[in-house]
Write an enzyme that holds these catalytic residues in place. Structure first.
Site, short mmCIF file in Angstrom:
data_model
loop_
_atom_site.label_atom_id
_atom_site.label_comp_id
_atom_site.label_asym_id
_atom_site.label_seq_id
_atom_site.Cartn_x
_atom_site.Cartn_y
_atom_site.Cartn_z
N ASP A 76 14.79 -21.55 -4.47
CA ASP A 76 15.13 -20.16 -4.11
C ASP A 76 14.59 -19.94 -2.71
OD1 ASP A 76 15.09 -17.45 -3.57
OD2 ASP A 76 14.59 -16.86 -5.59
N TRP A 101 6.37 -23.47 -6.65
CA TRP A 101 7.17 -23.42 -7.88
C TRP A 101 7.59 -24.84 -8.18
CZ3 TRP A 101 8.94 -20.26 -11.64
CH2 TRP A 101 10.13 -20.58 -12.27
N ASP A 120 7.04 -23.22 0.01
CA ASP A 120 7.57 -22.46 1.15
C ASP A 120 6.82 -22.87 2.41
OD1 ASP A 120 9.36 -21.08 -0.41
OD2 ASP A 120 8.04 -19.35 -0.71
N ASN A 148 10.98 -17.33 -10.06
CA ASN A 148 10.90 -18.05 -8.78
C ASN A 148 11.21 -17.20 -7.56
OD1 ASN A 148 10.66 -20.13 -6.94
ND2 ASN A 148 12.71 -20.94 -7.30
N ASP A 149 11.59 -15.95 -7.76
CA ASP A 149 11.92 -15.11 -6.60
C ASP A 149 10.62 -14.54 -6.03
OD1 ASP A 149 13.33 -13.83 -4.70
OD2 ASP A 149 14.18 -12.29 -6.01
N1 ABN Z 1 10.27 -18.72 -2.31
C1 ABN Z 1 11.13 -18.09 -1.40
C2 ABN Z 1 10.97 -16.61 -1.33
C3 ABN Z 1 10.23 -16.05 -0.32
C4 ABN Z 1 10.09 -14.67 -0.26
C5 ABN Z 1 10.67 -13.88 -1.22
C6 ABN Z 1 11.43 -14.46 -2.23
C7 ABN Z 1 11.58 -15.84 -2.29
#
Ligand code: ABN
Length: 173
Positions: A76, A101, A120, A148-149
């Site tokens: 994501d 994640w 990230d 995962n968001d």
């Molecule tokens: N893991 C990516 C992400 C970053 C910021 C907000 C939502 C998803």
């Protein structure tokens, strides 16, 4: 007779109220509605890289800049491979998130399943290229631990999210 006059009066009033003005008001609403439609927030991630390939074909193992690349089964975010990094390394000026994640993805090249960590890359504003939302086996936001968001840069010195890498942690025996 008074009843005739009463209904004539009411009919005339109704005709005045629902005449040209109400037609114009309705037309105005339709016009404003159709003008606002294109700016509503549609999910355009289907247009991201790789969307032209058929989903039925399953994941592929050639193009790291496409959402259907096999390692991205539960990703994501914006692919770092499209943002100056690679699928396993952060672009210059960013650093990997300390938390991440994990997903399990099937590699069609060898038929095996791999555990993949989606870290990230943090420290720059969002990359904005190659947004992918495959999220296999993710659950809705109210089940926090399996959602995962999330900005995984949350525990880095800079919490600015730039893009997401996909790092293999292990293979299923
Ligand atoms: N893991 C990516 C992400 C970053 C910021 C907000 C939502 C998803």
């Amino acid at each position: 007779m008074w009843i005739d006059r009463f209904f004539e009066h009411q009919t005339r009033r109704a005709a005045q109220r629902t005449g040209r003005r109400s037609v114009l008001a309705t037309l105005g609403k339709v016009m404003v509605g159709t003008m606002a439609l294109p700016v509503l927030p549609f999910d355009r991630s289907a247009h991201a890289a790789g969307a032209h390939r058929s989903k039925a074909a399953g994941p592929q193992a050639q193009d790291e800049t496409a959402c259907d690349y096999w390692k991205y089964c539960a990703v994501d975010g914006f692919l770092c491979a499209c943002c100056g990094g690679t699928s396993t390394s952060c672009p210059p000026g960013t650093e990997p998130s300390r938390v991440s994640w994990v997903g399990t993805c099937h590699n069609p090249a060898d038929g095996r399943s791999y555990m993949v960590s989606y870290n990230d890359c943090c420290g720059k504003t969002t990359c904005g290229r190659c947004e992918c939302n495959t999220n296999e086996r993710e659950r809705p936001g109210y089940r926090l631990g399996v959602h995962n968001d999330v900005n995984w840069c949350m525990s880095n010195d800079s919490t600015m999210f730039h893009c997401t890498t996909s790092i293999i942690l292990g293979v299923q025996e």
